[in-house]
Scaffold this motif. Structure first.
Motif, short mmCIF file in Angstrom:
data_model
loop_
_atom_site.label_atom_id
_atom_site.label_comp_id
_atom_site.label_asym_id
_atom_site.label_seq_id
_atom_site.Cartn_x
_atom_site.Cartn_y
_atom_site.Cartn_z
N GLU A 176 0.84 -1.20 0.00
CA GLU A 176 0.00 0.00 0.00
C GLU A 176 0.87 1.24 0.00
O GLU A 176 0.60 2.20 -0.70
CB GLU A 176 -0.92 0.00 1.21
CG GLU A 176 -2.13 0.90 1.04
CD GLU A 176 -3.17 0.60 2.10
OE1 GLU A 176 -4.20 0.00 1.77
OE2 GLU A 176 -2.90 0.94 3.27
N SER A 177 2.00 1.15 0.74
CA SER A 177 2.91 2.29 0.73
C SER A 177 4.28 1.86 1.21
O SER A 177 4.43 0.82 1.87
CB SER A 177 2.40 3.41 1.65
OG SER A 177 2.46 2.97 2.99
N PRO A 180 -4.70 -4.66 3.28
CA PRO A 180 -5.40 -5.67 4.08
C PRO A 180 -6.14 -6.67 3.19
O PRO A 180 -6.52 -6.33 2.07
CB PRO A 180 -6.38 -4.83 4.91
CG PRO A 180 -6.58 -3.58 4.09
CD PRO A 180 -5.32 -3.35 3.32
N GLY A 181 -6.25 -7.88 3.66
CA GLY A 181 -7.11 -8.85 2.99
C GLY A 181 -6.49 -9.59 1.84
O GLY A 181 -7.15 -10.37 1.16
N LEU A 235 -1.37 -12.61 3.49
CA LEU A 235 -0.14 -11.86 3.29
C LEU A 235 -0.06 -10.81 4.39
O LEU A 235 -0.80 -9.83 4.36
CB LEU A 235 -0.13 -11.19 1.91
CG LEU A 235 1.00 -10.19 1.69
CD1 LEU A 235 2.35 -10.89 1.66
CD2 LEU A 235 0.78 -9.40 0.40
N ASN A 236 0.79 -11.03 5.38
CA ASN A 236 0.91 -10.07 6.46
C ASN A 236 2.37 -9.77 6.75
O ASN A 236 3.26 -10.28 6.04
CB ASN A 236 0.19 -10.60 7.71
CG ASN A 236 0.71 -11.99 8.10
OD1 ASN A 236 1.83 -12.36 7.72
ND2 ASN A 236 -0.09 -12.73 8.82
N ALA A 237 2.61 -8.98 7.76
CA ALA A 237 3.96 -8.56 8.09
C ALA A 237 4.85 -9.76 8.41
O ALA A 237 6.01 -9.81 8.00
CB ALA A 237 3.94 -7.59 9.26
N LEU A 283 0.25 -5.47 9.54
CA LEU A 283 0.42 -5.15 8.14
C LEU A 283 1.65 -4.28 7.87
O LEU A 283 1.83 -3.82 6.74
CB LEU A 283 -0.84 -4.44 7.61
CG LEU A 283 -2.08 -5.32 7.49
CD1 LEU A 283 -3.28 -4.50 7.02
CD2 LEU A 283 -1.85 -6.50 6.54
N ARG A 284 2.47 -4.03 8.87
CA ARG A 284 3.60 -3.13 8.63
C ARG A 284 4.92 -3.76 9.07
O ARG A 284 5.02 -4.38 10.11
CB ARG A 284 3.39 -1.80 9.36
CG ARG A 284 2.34 -0.93 8.68
CD ARG A 284 2.35 0.46 9.22
NE ARG A 284 2.10 0.49 10.66
CZ ARG A 284 2.40 1.52 11.42
NH1 ARG A 284 2.98 2.60 10.91
NH2 ARG A 284 2.14 1.50 12.71
N VAL A 285 5.94 -3.59 8.19
CA VAL A 285 7.29 -4.01 8.55
C VAL A 285 8.23 -2.84 8.30
O VAL A 285 7.91 -1.93 7.54
CB VAL A 285 7.79 -5.22 7.73
CG1 VAL A 285 6.98 -6.45 8.04
CG2 VAL A 285 7.78 -4.90 6.25
#
Lengths: 295, 576, 341, 314
Positions: free
Chosen positions: B110-111, B127-128, B137-139, B173-175
């Motif tokens: 997303e960014s 998300p999703g 698909l997550n962090a 959702l963030r790394v």
């Protein structure tokens, strides 16, 4: 002291002379001589390529690129604008050199092994045949790729690699012929006279084995040229810019759709040469009654 | 008694028969070739319509590629070849992609936001999004990918992320990517294999065989893979982009033989073929009944010099070699006059980094100058190759046993020979070539450079310090390059970076650690019912970068069915 | 031996008229058979005697038209079998003739049988082909035939392969094959040459017995004058492709005309000769059959040869007795006067 | 059975020698597999690490024994390049090459046997010379040229057969045959010529045997003499050569599979050689060589089926 021969036993010299007469005697027909003439032309080109009045086979004239036959160049120009006729003539040299070297290597090493095996029999023969069987178990292209990877892609290296492949075939031919010669009367007679083994091998066996082996050599040369072209097709034959017929065909393959002559002319030349070799070799071979099943 | 000589005599018939048989075959094939539809016949009517029309769903596409990868797992497989890249576009989604203006834009992500010093980058996921196997698909997945597939000794991608130290999970959702130094063009690293997330559960489940069962987030998922034969993909029903993909499935086939691949399109065995060979592109341009998509990329065939090996360690020798080349001639050998523009630098004319000044400075086509430079080296008593003055300069050019490259190498040899170099060609297999290049055991070698990345990445790879940068095959370094690399690394604004790039390009034009031929044209030829090969968009509608190195975004390709094709034909005839 | 009176009443089974055959070979044209004529009647035996290379086998094969077509360069004269001209027949018509009408026994039983087929197949094959027997019936008949030619335990032997049999047994199988379809003419081409001496007599006796039982005509070819002496009704002596002397058996031995016949006769070992008696070998070598020189072919080896013999080929002439023909200018046994008979 | 037992030690010895030769041949190929796996742009340490992981640092003989040991249990290792089990990879591709080879041999024999019979029974005639001439012509064209010409004629121009690709027999038998025909043909041509000339020579020899004359004297029809009496005794050397040519067929398959893009063992082998996928190359070469030795062993046993002399002598 001259060895006295029984009058009914044909002398070696007579036998050899008769074999020669068989070879060059009549009954070959014009097709045979046509093929011989073509081979002589090829051999002449190979020998005198440097002195023939043709263009430089390595000189790219980009303006002539892919020009057809009878235009700027007699047989047209290839993808780099080089003269196909000149390259054919110089390529003949590579084909002849590879053919001769490879066949000689196979002939000398394989022939010697075969004669020794056929003459002495026993363990050596059994061991040799086993090793040959094992070599034959490997697809020739794999052996060739491995050999080329080892010893490089110079003209000499390629010749040696291909020559190595022929050792089993030659050993078999030589052995089969030795076996039949050894049992003939004049060899038995020479043995009975107490001639030394070396003497019998060189004076009695060799002259009788060598002609069929050479006759087979011509057919083998045809196959060597085909093998070289297969290597060239995989890009693993003699290094550029040395022109080879196989290399010219695979260079021309890129232009099949637009300039078919680039691949077609070397193809036809190679076809004619291999055909002639097969034909002449087969004629000679049938004179000596070397069966293909012995190979 | 019974004569066998009947068999032996009059061989003329037999020889004649053989000859006739053979020559008839040749004549027949000659005839066939001359009337084959692939014959050169000017420019064919093969431009795809400017407006691809209304997308429609359905259809199964058959695509022939020049090769295949050995392993589909990012970090394991060799995903730099165009054929592998284009398949990856169906299986995986890059976190970041380039848009039509050459800027990095988040795609699957997303960014991606840097800190002030550009050494910490925060990646936010959509998300999703789920992998083909349903794993989200997550962090954690991103971190697992980074740790297990890429940042590990023995991974193929290890070298390209040497400046990335670790990845830390912020929330679901963030790394955050932690870099050892600030790098402005870091997003570039996430456009390639490092940025293609793979399902961690799948990789763990398949273990050693994970490379055979790729499970990504891409628009298509694997049905079967028969190596060297076919890769069957079907539509990913859970694809994160609404309504995509259009196709029901794709079959990718590796057909390495260029002519055979072209033949498969003509004979309608295949719907789409891809090529990067100039002479095939030339033939495609002359064909009708197909749609031809082309894109000139930054990649080019080249010859690179080993700057530590005499005599090419001397700039005069390299310059002489460069000045004696005629790129037009080289291009003609590769595929025909004008098939692609002359390459003078790392970037082509359409690229944002292209420098007209570097183009002018680039040495080409001046044999007199080349001779002069060569003479100066030859008469130098201190000449680096240790030979006596006046002796010819020996050059060994290493090349792959591939026909177009063999042709090219022979042309190099002729052009260099013309100004007085003594050139020898050495054909080696790819295995040996790569090894020689890595160990610096070569003088000059044919090379193909693909320069689709950011200038910083390209130049720091190609001309980084010899000790610490295995990708620097030319072993060429220069203070000017080092200074400008620092600018490229940290300066965010385009003008500053462009100036730095131009400085480097001008230096390269003077020092010539490598030479160019023509830009490689990437081409995709397709059955006319196949649409939208090139015009892919980001989720926000922004246009993408097309199809560099024939890398097609399969999610947005569609196929007309018979009715639609017929309707379109009728409409066109109505217009006329 | 049948009385001569009976013979005249029979029809001519085989009639050969002026048969000449030239073959192709690497060395040139071979004059294998030159101007041969003879007749044979039902139940009779004709013995043909000559050294190896005298053209006997070629002639024997040409009687059945078995020579490969390509090998024949030239063929003149006629061969009629029961009134039918052989050379007019097509290969298909010949097939119907071979077996039921005319059969042949070969010199070497070791090579005459197909090594990869069982005895049963080889014996019953012609029965199925010509007599349209079923496979089963042919097998039963084959066992009978093997029994008839004196093969012990034929029922078990029949499924064996040739290499499992001895030479004599194999020759019996070859004879069984020849007799399978009851031919009216049997050509035996040196049927015993390749066999042991002890077996030779058995085989010859078998042939004679079978011939008598079946009233076949037989052409018995051999190089051994002794073999035919007691078995043939007529004897023809062949030299260099020509018949140099033809006579009824008893007449021939009484009054040999040709020097070659005499030489052959002298070379037969005799029991009642004193030991250490030197066998009389024929001096010189048999002639080359290609490009023969003019004159009598035997002249170079003939002790009686005159100038004329080297120049002219002697014609076949009638000797003193009825049916005794010879081709020599200077016959050995001179009748007192022609008028005496 | 006795024959089998007597020859078994020889067979085992040959196979061992073959395995050793295979291993040495492949291990000594220049080019470091570790470098090729990692591709361009890795550090020397990474290469060293991978070499260690692959066990390339151990002595050659140990590696051979290790490899042989697992090979005996059917485990040829896992390719470090593709992550595939070598055995799986071979088995997956074997059907293609086997089908191709068999089709080629069957095509070659179906044409070679009747042609040789025609040729031999009319030896020296115009027909014979024409047939022999065609044989000579076929023998003088390299397999790859044959393949290219066949593609040009039948795929590109006439469009009768596809130029490339493979459809498994299980998916669609008809499509499978359509795809396999051209490659099989280009493999078959040289074999055809070879078989034909061999059989013709032997048939001519056989036709001059006494037992053929006897068969003619029996009044057997010509076709029966050819098929029943002459063919079998003439086919020994043909059988031998068909066995010996197996290596040739595999070599031909490498090129043909490359041109027609068929997923066969030959192509796998060639590409593995280029990529220095040593385990894969070793596995395939061992597999092929073993198959070759076994097939020729079977050919030896087949003699006894064709020739009763061997059967009873044994």
């Amino acid at each position: 002291m001259p060895v006295k021969k029984h009058p009914k036993i044909e002398s070696r010299a007579q036998n050899f002379a008769r074999a020669l007469q068989q070879v060059f005697g009549r009954g070959f027909g014009p097709g045979f001589w046509l093929a011989v003439v073509w081979l002589l032309i090829v051999a002449f080109c190979a020998l005198f390529a440097d002195w023939l009045p043709v263009r430089d086979p390595l000189d790219p004239v980009i303006a002539n690129r892919l020009n057809g036959p009878f235009s700027t160049n007699v047989l047209g120009a290839d993808g780099l604008g080089r003269d196909i006729f000149a390259r054919l003539i110089h390529g003949a040299r590579v084909s002849v050199v590879i053919g001769l070297t490879a066949v000689s290597i196979g002939m000398i090493i394989g022939g010697a092994l075969g004669i020794i095996a056929g003459y002495f029999r026993g363990h050596f023969e059994r061991g040799l045949m086993a090793v040959l069987d094992i070599i034959l178990a490997f697809p020739w292209l794999v052996l060739l790729l491995a050999l080329v990877a080892f010893i490089g892609q110079s003209l000499f290296a390629i010749s040696v690699a291909i020559g190595f492949l022929w050792i089993p075939a030659y050993a078999r031919v030589a052995r089969a012929n030795t076996l039949s010669v050894v049992q003939r009367e004049y060899v038995l007679a020479a043995k009975a006279m107490g001639a030394s083994t070396t003497r019998i091998l060189i004076k009695e066996v060799l002259p009788n084995v060598i002609l069929p082996v050479i006759a087979y050599g011509l057919v083998a040369m045809g196959l060597v040229i085909i093998v070289e072209s297969a290597l060239a097709f995989l890009g693993l034959s003699v290094e550029a810019p040395q022109p080879t017929w196989g290399g010219m065909i695979s260079e021309g393959k890129r232009h099949l759709a637009t300039a078919v002559h680039v691949a077609l002319i070397p193809s036809v030349t190679m076809f004619l040469t291999v055909l002639s070799l097969n034909f002449v070799g087969d004629r000679l071979r049938s004179r000596f009654d070397v069966k293909e099943s012995n190979l | 008694m019974i004569g066998r000589q009947g068999i032996l005599t009059s061989g003329i018939d037999q020889f004649g028969a053989a000859l006739r048989t053979g020559l008839t075959c040749f004549a027949f094939s000659l005839l066939i070739v001359s009337c084959s539809p692939a014959g050169q016949g000017g420019v064919g009517d093969n431009q795809p319509p400017s407006d691809p029309g209304t997308p429609m769903h359905g259809g199964h596409l058959r695509v022939a590629l020049e090769g295949e990868t050995n392993n589909w797992l990012p970090g394991r497989g060799n995903h730099v070849a165009p054929a592998a890249l284009t398949v990856a576009m169906a299986l995986f989604d890059p976190l970041i992609r380039l848009d039509h203006e050459g800027r990095f834009q988040p795609y699957l992500a997303e960014s991606l936001v840097p800190n002030q010093t550009f050494d910490q980058w925060t990646l936010t996921l959509r998300p999703g999004v789920v992998f083909h196997d349903g794993t989200p698909l997550n962090a954690d997945a991103i971190k697992w990918n980074f740790d297990n597939l890429h940042k590990r000794q023995g991974s193929v991608t290890f070298g390209s992320i040497r400046d990335v130290e670790r990845v830390e999970v912020l929330d679901d959702l963030r790394v955050v990517y932690f870099l050892s130094k600030g790098i402005v063009p870091f997003p570039d690293m996430l456009t390639r294999a490092v940025g293609w997330p793979v399902s961690p559960t799948a990789v763990q489940r398949y273990g050693d065989e994970a490379g055979l069962y790729p499970v990504g987030t891409g628009p298509f998922e694997l049905v079967t893979w028969r190596r060297d034969d076919a890769l069957e993909l079907k539509r990913n029903e859970r694809y994160w982009r609404e309504g995509l993909p259009y196709l029901d499935g794709i079959t990718f086939r590796p057909l390495p033989d260029e002519d055979a691949r072209l033949a498969s399109l003509i004979s309608n065995d295949m719907d789409v073929i891809q090529t990067l060979r100039q002479h095939i592109v030339a033939r495609l341009r002359g064909m009708s009944g197909i749609h031809l998509y082309e894109q000139i990329g930054n990649s080019s065939g080249s010859a690179i010099f080993n700057a530590q090996r005499p005599p090419v360690d001397d700039a005069r020798v390299r310059q002489a070699l460069a000045w004696s080349l005629d790129p037009e001639v080289l291009i003609e050998v590769l595929g025909g006059r004008g098939i692609s523009p002359v390459q003078t630098q790392y970037f082509n004319e359409n690229n944002v980094w292209y420098s007209p000044r570097a183009a002018t400075a680039w040495p080409q086509r001046d044999q007199a100058k080349a001779r002069e430079l060569l003479q100066s080296y030859m008469s130098d008593p201190q000449r680096s190759d240790g030979k006596a003055t006046g002796e010819p300069v020996f050059i060994e050019l290493m090349c792959l046993p591939e026909q177009s490259l063999i042709d090219l190498a022979q042309m190099y040899q002729a052009l260099w020979g013309a100004v007085g170099f003594d050139v020898r060609l050495r054909q080696v297999e790819q295995a040996t070539q790569i090894q020689s290049a890595i160990s610096g055991d070569y003088m000059v070698t044919c090379w193909r450079s693909s320069n689709e990345q950011d200038p910083y990445i390209i130049f720091s790879n190609d001309f980084g310090p010899v000790e610490g940068q295995p990708l620097n095959y030319t072993n060429f370094t220069h203070p000017v390059i080092q200074q400008n690399l620092e600018i490229l690394q940290l300066a965010p604004d385009f003008e500053t970076r462009y100036a730095a790039v131009e400085q480097i390009l001008l230096l390269l034009a003077e020092q010539v650690p490598n030479t160019w031929t023509g830009s490689t044209p990437a081409a995709v030829a397709a059955n006319p019912r196949v649409r939208n090969i090139k015009d892919w968009t980001f989720p926000d509608g922004r246009m993408g970068d097309g199809m560099p190195v024939a890398q097609v975004s399969w999610a947005q390709v569609w196929m007309l069915d018979d009715d639609a094709l017929e309707a379109e034909r009728a409409a066109r005839e109505g217009d006329e | 031996m049948k009385p001569p009176a009976q013979k005249t009443s029979l029809t001519n089974l085989l009639e050969v008229r002026n048969l000449s055959i030239r073959l192709n070979s690497a060395a040139g044209l071979v004059h294998a058979v030159e101007d041969v004529s003879f007749t044979l009647q039902e139940g009779q035996t004709l013995g043909i005697v000559g050294e190896s290379g005298s053209g006997k086998s070629v002639m024997a094969r040409s009687l059945m038209n078995l020579l490969p077509r390509r090998a024949i360069a030239q063929r003149t004269g006629s061969v009629t079998l029961s009134g039918r001209e052989i050379s007019d027949l097509s290969e298909r018509q010949l097939q119907h003739l071979r077996g039921p009408e005319i059969a042949m026994i070969f010199q070497d039983p070791m090579t005459a049988l197909n090594p990869v087929l069982t005895i049963c197949v080889q014996v019953s094959e012609p029965l199925q082909q010509h007599l349209k027997m079923s496979k089963q019936a042919a097998r039963v008949r084959a066992i009978e035939l093997l029994d008839a030619v004196g093969i012990p335990d034929a029922v078990n032997r029949i499924d064996q392969y040739p290499h499992q049999l001895s030479g004599g047994m194999r020759q019996r199988v070859v004879i069984a094959i020849a007799l399978a379809c009851n031919p009216s003419l049997l050509i035996a081409d040196e049927p015993t040459t390749a066999l042991d001496v002890t077996v030779q007599k058995q085989i010859l006796d078998l042939l004679t017995r079978l011939q008598n039982e079946r009233r076949m005509g037989m052409v018995l070819i051999t190089h051994d004058l002794g073999v035919v002496a007691s078995r043939a009704d007529f004897i023809a002596v062949m030299y260099a492709g020509r018949l140099v002397e033809v006579a009824p058996a008893n007449t021939l031995f009484k009054s040999m005309q040709h020097p070659y016949t005499e030489a052959l006769f002298n070379s037969i070992p005799r029991i009642n000769d004193a030991s250490h008696t030197r066998l009389q070998a024929i001096p010189g070598r048999p002639p080359q059959l290609h490009n023969p020189a003019p004159g009598c072919a035997f002249a170079p080896r003939c002790p009686y040869a005159q100038q004329r013999c080297h120049r002219e080929t002697p014609p076949v002439v009638q000797a003193a007795q009825q049916g005794h023909l010879h081709a020599c200018f200077y016959p050995v046994f001179r009748p007192v006067a022609v008028g005496d008979v | 059975m006795k024959l089998l037992l007597r020859k078994l030690p020889w067979l085992v010895g040959t196979l061992l020698a073959v395995s050793f030769f295979t291993f040495m041949l492949v291990s000594l190929l220049p080019g470091d597999p570790a470098v090729l796996i990692l591709g361009a742009g890795v550090s020397p340490e990474a290469i060293a690490a991978l070499r260690l992981e692959m066990g390339l640092d151990r002595p050659l003989l140990i590696r051979y024994l290790d490899w042989l040991g697992s090979a005996l249990t059917g485990d040829l290792g896992r390719s470090p390049m593709t992550g595939q089990l070598v055995m799986d990879a071979i088995l997956a591709r074997l059907p293609v090459t086997v089908q191709l080879g068999l089709m080629a041999i069957v095509i070659a024999l179906t044409f070679a046997i009747p042609l040789a019979m025609l040729s031999a029974s009319f030896a020296g005639s115009k027909l014979d010379r024409t047939i022999s001439g065609i044989g000579f012509a076929l023998m003088s064209v390299p397999g790859f040229m044959m393949a290219i010409f066949l593609i040009l004629i039948f795929a590109v121009t006439l469009g009768w057969f596809p130029a490339t690709g493979w459809i498994p027999f299980s998916v669609s038998p008809l499509a499978n045959l359509r795809n396999a025909l051209l490659p099989a043909l280009s493999l078959a041509m040289i074999e055809l010529a070879l078989y034909m000339r061999l059989l013709r020579t032997d048939l001519i020899d056989t036709l001059q045997q006494d037992y053929i004359t006897l068969a003619r004297a029996k009044g057997m029809p010509a076709w029966r003499i050819l098929t029943r009496h002459a063919l079998r005794p003439s086919s020994f050397s043909l059988l031998t050569v068909v066995g010996l040519q197996l290596g040739g067929v595999i070599s031909g398959a490498i090129i043909v599979e490359e041109i027609f893009a068929l997923p066969g063992v030959g192509r796998l082998l060639y590409q593995s050689i280029l990529q220095r996928d040593l385990l894969m190359v070793q596995g395939i070469v061992l597999f092929i060589a073993t198959a070759y030795v076994l097939v020729n062993f079977l050919v030896d046993l087949c003699y006894s089926l064709l020739d009763p002399r061997v059967r009873y002598a044994g």
